[in-house]
Design an enzyme around this catalytic site. Structure first.
Site, short mmCIF file in Angstrom:
data_model
loop_
_atom_site.label_atom_id
_atom_site.label_comp_id
_atom_site.label_asym_id
_atom_site.label_seq_id
_atom_site.Cartn_x
_atom_site.Cartn_y
_atom_site.Cartn_z
N SER A 6 43.76 39.20 46.81
CA SER A 6 42.74 38.41 46.12
C SER A 6 43.39 37.33 45.28
CB SER A 6 41.88 39.30 45.23
OG SER A 6 41.12 38.48 44.36
N HIS A 29 41.80 36.78 50.28
CA HIS A 29 40.49 37.15 49.75
C HIS A 29 40.10 36.17 48.65
CE1 HIS A 29 37.36 40.23 48.84
NE2 HIS A 29 37.57 39.93 47.57
N ASP A 31 37.32 35.20 45.90
CA ASP A 31 36.19 35.72 45.14
C ASP A 31 35.35 34.57 44.58
OD1 ASP A 31 36.50 38.67 45.14
OD2 ASP A 31 38.46 38.18 44.27
N MET A 33 32.21 33.60 42.50
CA MET A 33 31.31 34.19 41.49
C MET A 33 30.48 33.08 40.85
SD MET A 33 33.84 36.86 39.57
CE MET A 33 35.08 37.81 40.45
N HIS A 62 34.45 36.51 49.59
CA HIS A 62 33.61 37.55 48.99
C HIS A 62 32.66 36.86 48.02
CE1 HIS A 62 33.55 41.31 46.10
NE2 HIS A 62 32.39 41.10 46.69
N MET A 64 30.02 36.80 45.42
CA MET A 64 29.30 37.55 44.38
C MET A 64 28.32 36.57 43.73
SD MET A 64 32.62 39.61 43.07
CE MET A 64 33.66 38.43 43.92
N MET A 133 32.79 48.45 47.25
CA MET A 133 33.44 48.06 46.00
C MET A 133 33.97 49.30 45.27
SD MET A 133 33.37 44.76 45.75
CE MET A 133 34.08 44.70 44.10
N ASP A 171 37.77 47.12 47.67
CA ASP A 171 38.10 46.01 46.77
C ASP A 171 37.92 46.46 45.33
OD1 ASP A 171 38.44 43.58 45.47
OD2 ASP A 171 36.60 42.67 46.25
C1 DX5 Z 1 36.36 41.89 41.61
C2 DX5 Z 1 36.85 41.15 42.82
C3 DX5 Z 1 38.15 41.61 43.32
C4 DX5 Z 1 39.31 41.46 42.36
C5 DX5 Z 1 40.23 42.62 42.60
O1 DX5 Z 1 35.04 41.58 41.40
O2 DX5 Z 1 35.91 41.30 43.88
O3 DX5 Z 1 38.46 41.01 44.58
O4 DX5 Z 1 40.03 40.27 42.49
O5 DX5 Z 1 41.25 42.57 41.68
P1 DX5 Z 1 42.20 43.85 41.44
O6 DX5 Z 1 42.88 44.13 42.75
O7 DX5 Z 1 43.13 43.37 40.39
O8 DX5 Z 1 41.32 44.97 41.00
ZN ZN Z 2 36.55 40.61 45.85
#
Ligand code: DX5
Ligand code: ZN
Length: 219
Positions: A6, A29, A31, A33, A62, A64, A133, A171
Protein backbone atom coordinates in the site's frame (compact mmCIF):
# COMPACT_ATOMS: atom_id res chain seq x y z
CA UNK A 1 0.36 -15.79 -3.39
CA UNK A 2 0.48 -12.13 -4.34
CA UNK A 3 1.76 -9.09 -2.48
CA UNK A 4 0.20 -5.65 -2.95
CA UNK A 5 2.13 -2.98 -1.02
CA UNK A 6 0.00 0.00 0.00
CA UNK A 7 1.47 3.31 -1.11
CA UNK A 8 -0.46 4.96 1.72
CA UNK A 9 2.75 4.41 3.72
CA UNK A 10 4.99 5.69 0.91
CA UNK A 11 6.41 9.19 0.43
CA UNK A 12 3.62 11.04 -1.41
CA UNK A 13 6.13 13.57 -2.78
CA UNK A 14 8.00 10.80 -4.61
CA UNK A 15 5.41 8.29 -5.74
CA UNK A 16 7.17 7.25 -8.95
CA UNK A 17 10.33 6.19 -7.14
CA UNK A 18 8.23 4.62 -4.37
CA UNK A 19 6.52 2.48 -7.04
CA UNK A 20 9.88 1.58 -8.56
CA UNK A 21 11.01 0.42 -5.11
CA UNK A 22 8.32 -2.29 -5.12
CA UNK A 23 8.60 -3.39 -8.75
CA UNK A 24 9.03 -6.99 -7.55
CA UNK A 25 5.51 -6.90 -6.05
CA UNK A 26 2.46 -8.21 -7.90
CA UNK A 27 0.35 -5.07 -7.49
CA UNK A 28 0.57 -1.57 -6.08
CA UNK A 29 -2.32 -0.93 -3.68
CA UNK A 30 -3.71 2.59 -3.98
CA UNK A 31 -5.99 3.74 -1.13
CA UNK A 32 -8.52 6.29 -2.35
CA UNK A 33 -10.28 7.99 0.59
CA UNK A 34 -12.91 10.72 0.32
CA UNK A 35 -13.18 11.98 3.92
CA UNK A 36 -16.83 10.81 3.97
CA UNK A 37 -16.83 7.03 3.82
CA UNK A 38 -13.74 7.15 6.05
CA UNK A 39 -12.40 10.04 8.16
CA UNK A 40 -9.32 10.59 6.01
CA UNK A 41 -8.51 12.10 2.62
CA UNK A 42 -5.84 10.77 0.28
CA UNK A 43 -5.93 11.01 -3.50
CA UNK A 44 -8.31 10.57 -6.39
CA UNK A 45 -8.60 9.93 -10.10
CA UNK A 46 -6.12 12.54 -11.45
CA UNK A 47 -3.31 11.09 -9.35
CA UNK A 48 -4.30 7.52 -10.21
CA UNK A 49 -4.15 8.46 -13.90
CA UNK A 50 -0.62 9.80 -13.39
CA UNK A 51 0.44 6.71 -11.44
CA UNK A 52 -0.86 4.45 -14.22
CA UNK A 53 1.51 6.16 -16.65
CA UNK A 54 4.62 5.39 -14.62
CA UNK A 55 3.88 2.31 -12.53
CA UNK A 56 6.02 -0.76 -13.34
CA UNK A 57 3.25 -3.00 -11.92
CA UNK A 58 -0.57 -3.01 -12.14
CA UNK A 59 -2.63 -0.84 -9.78
CA UNK A 60 -4.98 -2.32 -7.20
CA UNK A 61 -7.28 0.62 -6.40
CA UNK A 62 -9.10 0.37 -3.05
CA UNK A 63 -11.90 2.91 -3.09
CA UNK A 64 -12.98 3.95 0.39
CA UNK A 65 -15.56 6.38 -0.93
CA UNK A 66 -19.28 7.12 -0.84
CA UNK A 67 -21.33 6.45 -3.96
CA UNK A 68 -18.93 4.07 -5.73
CA UNK A 69 -21.74 3.31 -8.23
CA UNK A 70 -21.09 6.80 -9.57
CA UNK A 71 -17.33 7.20 -9.10
CA UNK A 72 -15.69 3.77 -9.37
CA UNK A 73 -16.17 3.06 -13.11
CA UNK A 74 -13.89 5.98 -14.05
CA UNK A 75 -10.95 4.23 -12.34
CA UNK A 76 -11.52 1.16 -14.50
CA UNK A 77 -11.93 3.31 -17.62
CA UNK A 78 -8.65 5.05 -16.77
CA UNK A 79 -6.92 1.67 -16.90
CA UNK A 80 -6.71 0.57 -13.27
CA UNK A 81 -6.27 -3.19 -13.51
CA UNK A 82 -8.23 -3.93 -10.32
CA UNK A 83 -10.92 -1.77 -8.71
CA UNK A 84 -12.31 -2.48 -5.25
CA UNK A 85 -15.50 -0.85 -3.97
CA UNK A 86 -16.97 -1.15 -0.46
CA UNK A 87 -20.26 -3.02 -0.40
CA UNK A 88 -21.40 -0.87 2.55
CA UNK A 89 -21.37 2.16 0.24
CA UNK A 90 -22.69 0.58 -2.96
CA UNK A 91 -26.33 0.95 -3.99
CA UNK A 92 -26.25 -1.83 -6.60
CA UNK A 93 -23.09 -3.92 -6.17
CA UNK A 94 -24.05 -6.41 -8.89
CA UNK A 95 -24.41 -3.77 -11.60
CA UNK A 96 -21.30 -1.96 -10.38
CA UNK A 97 -19.17 -5.14 -10.55
CA UNK A 98 -20.45 -5.81 -14.09
CA UNK A 99 -19.65 -2.23 -15.12
CA UNK A 100 -16.09 -2.54 -13.77
CA UNK A 101 -15.52 -5.77 -15.68
CA UNK A 102 -17.00 -4.32 -18.85
CA UNK A 103 -14.50 -1.46 -18.56
CA UNK A 104 -11.68 -4.02 -18.46
CA UNK A 105 -10.82 -4.12 -14.76
CA UNK A 106 -10.92 -6.92 -12.25
CA UNK A 107 -14.00 -6.28 -10.10
CA UNK A 108 -13.47 -6.50 -6.37
CA UNK A 109 -15.72 -5.98 -3.35
CA UNK A 110 -14.51 -5.02 0.14
CA UNK A 111 -16.19 -5.70 3.46
CA UNK A 112 -15.40 -3.84 6.69
CA UNK A 113 -14.70 -5.74 9.93
CA UNK A 114 -18.29 -5.28 11.16
CA UNK A 115 -19.87 -6.40 7.89
CA UNK A 116 -20.90 -10.05 7.61
CA UNK A 117 -20.05 -12.07 4.51
CA UNK A 118 -23.14 -14.29 4.19
CA UNK A 119 -25.55 -11.72 2.65
CA UNK A 120 -23.13 -11.09 -0.22
CA UNK A 121 -22.17 -14.64 -1.15
CA UNK A 122 -24.59 -14.59 -4.08
CA UNK A 123 -22.46 -11.84 -5.67
CA UNK A 124 -19.46 -14.18 -6.12
CA UNK A 125 -20.06 -14.85 -9.83
CA UNK A 126 -19.74 -11.12 -10.48
CA UNK A 127 -16.45 -10.77 -8.60
CA UNK A 128 -12.76 -11.37 -9.26
CA UNK A 129 -11.69 -10.63 -5.69
CA UNK A 130 -13.15 -10.18 -2.21
CA UNK A 131 -11.28 -7.89 0.20
CA UNK A 132 -11.73 -8.80 3.85
CA UNK A 133 -10.58 -5.76 5.87
CA UNK A 134 -8.41 -6.65 8.86
CA UNK A 135 -8.58 -3.11 10.30
CA UNK A 136 -11.25 -0.40 10.23
CA UNK A 137 -10.53 1.36 6.95
CA UNK A 138 -9.07 4.86 7.09
CA UNK A 139 -5.49 4.71 8.26
CA UNK A 140 -2.25 2.78 7.86
CA UNK A 141 -0.30 1.37 10.76
CA UNK A 142 -3.22 -0.02 12.79
CA UNK A 143 -3.25 -3.34 14.65
CA UNK A 144 -4.25 -6.49 12.80
CA UNK A 145 -7.70 -7.88 13.72
CA UNK A 146 -7.22 -11.63 14.04
CA UNK A 147 -10.96 -11.97 14.69
CA UNK A 148 -11.52 -11.51 10.94
CA UNK A 149 -9.84 -14.84 10.13
CA UNK A 150 -13.06 -16.88 10.42
CA UNK A 151 -14.58 -14.54 7.81
CA UNK A 152 -11.63 -15.15 5.48
CA UNK A 153 -12.20 -18.88 5.92
CA UNK A 154 -15.92 -18.44 5.18
CA UNK A 155 -15.17 -16.60 1.95
CA UNK A 156 -12.61 -19.27 0.99
CA UNK A 157 -15.23 -21.96 1.57
CA UNK A 158 -17.77 -20.06 -0.54
CA UNK A 159 -15.24 -19.66 -3.36
CA UNK A 160 -14.52 -23.37 -3.24
CA UNK A 161 -18.24 -24.18 -3.47
CA UNK A 162 -18.78 -21.65 -6.22
CA UNK A 163 -15.83 -23.11 -8.10
CA UNK A 164 -14.55 -19.93 -9.73
CA UNK A 165 -11.20 -18.21 -9.64
CA UNK A 166 -11.93 -15.52 -7.06
CA UNK A 167 -8.99 -14.09 -5.14
CA UNK A 168 -9.25 -13.27 -1.42
CA UNK A 169 -7.39 -10.19 -0.23
CA UNK A 170 -6.61 -9.07 3.31
CA UNK A 171 -5.74 -5.45 4.12
CA UNK A 172 -4.68 -3.88 7.41
CA UNK A 173 -1.95 -4.79 9.87
CA UNK A 174 -0.51 -7.46 7.58
CA UNK A 175 3.16 -8.10 8.45
CA UNK A 176 5.66 -10.92 8.83
CA UNK A 177 3.98 -11.61 12.19
CA UNK A 178 0.41 -11.84 10.91
CA UNK A 179 0.60 -12.97 7.27
CA UNK A 180 0.83 -16.67 8.09
CA UNK A 181 -2.56 -16.82 9.78
CA UNK A 182 -4.09 -14.95 6.82
CA UNK A 183 -2.66 -17.50 4.39
CA UNK A 184 -3.80 -20.40 6.55
CA UNK A 185 -7.33 -18.98 6.66
CA UNK A 186 -7.40 -18.84 2.86
CA UNK A 187 -6.21 -15.39 1.74
CA UNK A 188 -4.06 -15.24 -1.39
CA UNK A 189 -3.53 -11.50 -1.97
CA UNK A 190 -1.88 -9.56 0.83
CA UNK A 191 -1.84 -5.78 1.23
CA UNK A 192 0.91 -4.37 3.41
CA UNK A 193 1.69 -0.69 3.90
CA UNK A 194 3.82 -0.01 6.94
CA UNK A 195 5.37 -3.50 6.84
CA UNK A 196 6.78 -2.78 3.37
CA UNK A 197 7.49 0.94 3.31
CA UNK A 198 8.62 0.97 6.94
CA UNK A 199 11.22 -1.72 6.21
CA UNK A 200 14.84 -0.94 5.42
CA UNK A 201 14.34 -2.47 1.97
CA UNK A 202 10.80 -2.42 0.60
CA UNK A 203 11.69 -4.99 -2.09
CA UNK A 204 13.18 -7.39 0.47
CA UNK A 205 10.05 -7.02 2.63
CA UNK A 206 7.89 -7.94 -0.37
CA UNK A 207 9.93 -11.09 -1.01
CA UNK A 208 9.88 -12.07 2.65
CA UNK A 209 6.11 -11.64 2.93
CA UNK A 210 5.54 -13.64 -0.24
CA UNK A 211 7.62 -16.57 0.93
CA UNK A 212 6.00 -16.57 4.40
CA UNK A 213 2.57 -16.64 2.76
CA UNK A 214 3.58 -19.41 0.35
CA UNK A 215 4.87 -21.52 3.23
CA UNK A 216 1.49 -21.32 4.93
CA UNK A 217 -0.78 -21.62 1.92
CA UNK A 218 -4.28 -22.88 2.60
CA UNK A 219 -4.63 -26.41 1.24
C1 DX5 B 1 -6.44 1.20 5.49
C2 DX5 B 1 -5.95 0.93 4.11
C3 DX5 B 1 -4.77 0.05 4.05
C4 DX5 B 1 -3.53 0.59 4.74
C5 DX5 B 1 -2.82 -0.61 5.30
O1 DX5 B 1 -7.69 1.79 5.42
O2 DX5 B 1 -6.98 0.31 3.35
O3 DX5 B 1 -4.48 -0.32 2.70
O4 DX5 B 1 -2.66 1.28 3.91
O5 DX5 B 1 -1.73 -0.17 6.02
P1 DX5 B 1 -0.96 -1.14 7.04
O6 DX5 B 1 -0.43 -2.29 6.23
O7 DX5 B 1 0.11 -0.27 7.59
O8 DX5 B 1 -1.96 -1.58 8.06
ZN1 ZN C 1 -6.40 -0.50 1.40
Amino acid sequence: MQISPSILSADFANLQSELDAISNADWAHVDVMDNHFVPNLTLGLPIVESLLKVSPIPLDCHLMIEDPDRWAPAYAEAGAQSVTFHVEAARDPRTLARTLRAAGARASMAIKPGTPWAPYEELLPELDMVLVMTVEPGFGGQSFMADQMPKVAQVREAVRRHGGEVWIQVDGGVSAKTIEQCAEAGADVFVAGSAVYGAESAAAAVDELRSLAAAHAHS
